[in-house]
Design an enzyme around this catalytic site. Structure first.
Site, short mmCIF file in Angstrom:
data_model
loop_
_atom_site.label_atom_id
_atom_site.label_comp_id
_atom_site.label_asym_id
_atom_site.label_seq_id
_atom_site.Cartn_x
_atom_site.Cartn_y
_atom_site.Cartn_z
N ASN A 1 -43.44 67.34 -30.47
CA ASN A 1 -44.18 68.70 -30.83
C ASN A 1 -45.56 68.05 -30.94
O ASN A 1 -45.91 67.95 -31.88
CB ASN A 1 -43.64 69.50 -32.24
CG ASN A 1 -44.42 70.51 -32.51
OD1 ASN A 1 -45.28 71.12 -31.67
ND2 ASN A 1 -44.34 70.71 -33.86
N LYS B 1 -48.12 70.42 -30.65
CA LYS B 1 -48.73 71.28 -31.21
C LYS B 1 -49.95 71.81 -30.52
O LYS B 1 -49.70 71.87 -29.45
CB LYS B 1 -49.08 71.03 -32.88
CG LYS B 1 -47.84 70.35 -33.72
CD LYS B 1 -48.43 70.03 -34.83
CE LYS B 1 -47.15 69.56 -35.71
NZ LYS B 1 -47.62 69.29 -37.16
N HIS C 1 -41.21 76.83 -37.10
CA HIS C 1 -42.09 76.01 -37.65
C HIS C 1 -42.90 76.54 -38.84
O HIS C 1 -43.44 77.48 -38.81
CB HIS C 1 -43.05 75.18 -36.73
CG HIS C 1 -43.69 73.98 -37.00
ND1 HIS C 1 -44.56 73.73 -38.06
CD2 HIS C 1 -43.22 72.57 -36.70
CE1 HIS C 1 -44.88 72.49 -38.27
NE2 HIS C 1 -44.11 71.92 -37.07
N GLU D 1 -45.95 75.78 -39.62
CA GLU D 1 -47.31 76.06 -39.44
C GLU D 1 -47.31 77.68 -38.62
O GLU D 1 -48.24 78.16 -39.10
CB GLU D 1 -47.58 75.13 -38.45
CG GLU D 1 -47.98 73.80 -39.34
CD GLU D 1 -48.14 72.49 -38.26
OE1 GLU D 1 -48.25 72.81 -36.82
OE2 GLU D 1 -48.08 71.45 -38.70
N GLU E 1 -37.23 69.89 -41.82
CA GLU E 1 -38.66 69.47 -41.90
C GLU E 1 -39.24 69.78 -43.28
O GLU E 1 -39.89 70.87 -43.36
CB GLU E 1 -39.48 70.15 -40.78
CG GLU E 1 -39.09 69.68 -39.58
CD GLU E 1 -40.24 69.89 -38.56
OE1 GLU E 1 -40.78 68.77 -37.82
OE2 GLU E 1 -40.96 70.65 -38.44
N GLY F 1 -47.09 65.44 -41.66
CA GLY F 1 -48.59 65.23 -41.44
C GLY F 1 -49.07 64.54 -42.52
O GLY F 1 -50.11 64.04 -42.84
N SER G 1 -43.30 63.36 -40.69
CA SER G 1 -44.16 61.80 -40.78
C SER G 1 -43.03 60.74 -40.32
O SER G 1 -43.35 59.53 -40.63
CB SER G 1 -44.60 61.48 -42.32
OG SER G 1 -45.55 62.45 -42.59
C1 PEP Z 1 -43.75 68.69 -37.08
O1 PEP Z 1 -45.04 69.24 -37.65
O2 PEP Z 1 -42.93 69.39 -36.83
C2 PEP Z 1 -43.79 67.16 -37.75
C3 PEP Z 1 -42.90 66.54 -37.63
O3 PEP Z 1 -45.18 66.51 -37.77
P1 PEP Z 1 -45.48 65.31 -38.22
O4 PEP Z 1 -44.61 64.23 -37.37
O5 PEP Z 1 -46.87 64.98 -37.92
O6 PEP Z 1 -45.37 64.93 -39.51
#
Ligand code: PEP
Length: 246
Positions: free
Chosen positions: A5, A7, A92, A94, A160, A166, A204
């Protein structure tokens, strides 16, 4: 199934470096499902590189809108079908945080993807919810978007935890495994045709911690944000999942 992803990151320069590094590091394995969800503006560019280099990488979208027409900035399910995107991420955190998206809209989007592309529904609790032992309750509510739906194709859920995105923090391997099993059980018992979703872990994931996460029985892959922006790291994560990288 390993999905990148990206983003709102990337440029043509970044993408060509990414593919050069990915190809350099990656040992292909038959049957692996690798996907990239780039910013929409780069989809064509990526599709072209994937075809030129004969890579088995699918492309998908980071979101879709509930309908088409006078909705500036949106993309519709019809466009996803027209463009032969394989999957779309939906819900998601976000999108909920910055675009005020609600579960009702997420349900509509999931509906729109029936017979169009594989939905990858993101679910997960906040840190506060986690600390108050509300994780299962929150996720059950989020999974209600599948209720009454009759999907014939694959459906995917990405667990998630919002607090893991992040931040460099992850739940323990055991917690991840338990929640993944819980998600499979809830969807199986609430969907019309008892579908068992594939469940990806997201939050992460990186080259260092992925092997441990992938050992969990109910983990079917990962959705990767930050670490997917580096072609070499992403290749190593895919290979760890494929069991071809030690
Ligand atoms: C995400 O936002 O879908 C995600 C998994 O981000 P990260 O791997 O940066 O934590």
């Amino acid at each position: 199934m390993i999905i990148a992803n990206w983003k709102c990151n990337g440029s043509k320069q970044m993408i060509s470096t990414w593919f050069a590094e990915f190809i350099e590091s990656y040992a292909p394995k038959d049957g692996s499902y690798i996907g990239i969800a780039p910013p929409m503006i780069y989809l064509e560019y990526i599709k072209r590189i994937v075809a030129e280099k004969s890579l088995k990488i699918k492309v998908g979208t980071q979101d879709l809108d509930v309908s088409n027409g006078a909705r500036t900035g949106a993309i519709s399910a019809e466009m996803i079908l027209d463009y032969e995107c394989s999957f779309s991420i939906v819900g998601h955190s976000e999108r909920m945080q910055y675009f005020n998206e609600k579960n009702s809209a997420i349900k509509e989007k999931i509906h729109k993807l029936i017979n169009v592309a594989t939905p990858i529904l993101c679910v997960g609790e906040t840190y506060e919810e986690n600390q108050n032992n509300l994780t299962e309750e929150v996720i059950s509510e989020q999974l209600r978007v599948f209720e009454g739906l009759n999907f014939k194709n694959k459906i995917v859920v990405a667990y998630e935890p919002v607090w893991a995105i992040g931040t460099g923090m992850t739940p323990s391997k055991q917690e991840i495994n338990e929640i993944h099993k819980f998600i499979k059980d809830v969807v199986q018992s609430s969907s019309v045709n008892s579908l068992i979703p594939s469940v990806l872990y997201g939050g992460s994931v990186n080259e260092e911690n992925c092997e441990n996460i992938f050992k969990s029985e109910f983990v079917d892959g990962a959705l990767i944000g930050g670490a997917s922006l580096d072609g070499s790291s992403f290749a190593k994560i895919v290979m760890s999942f494929n069991g071809s990288y030690k």
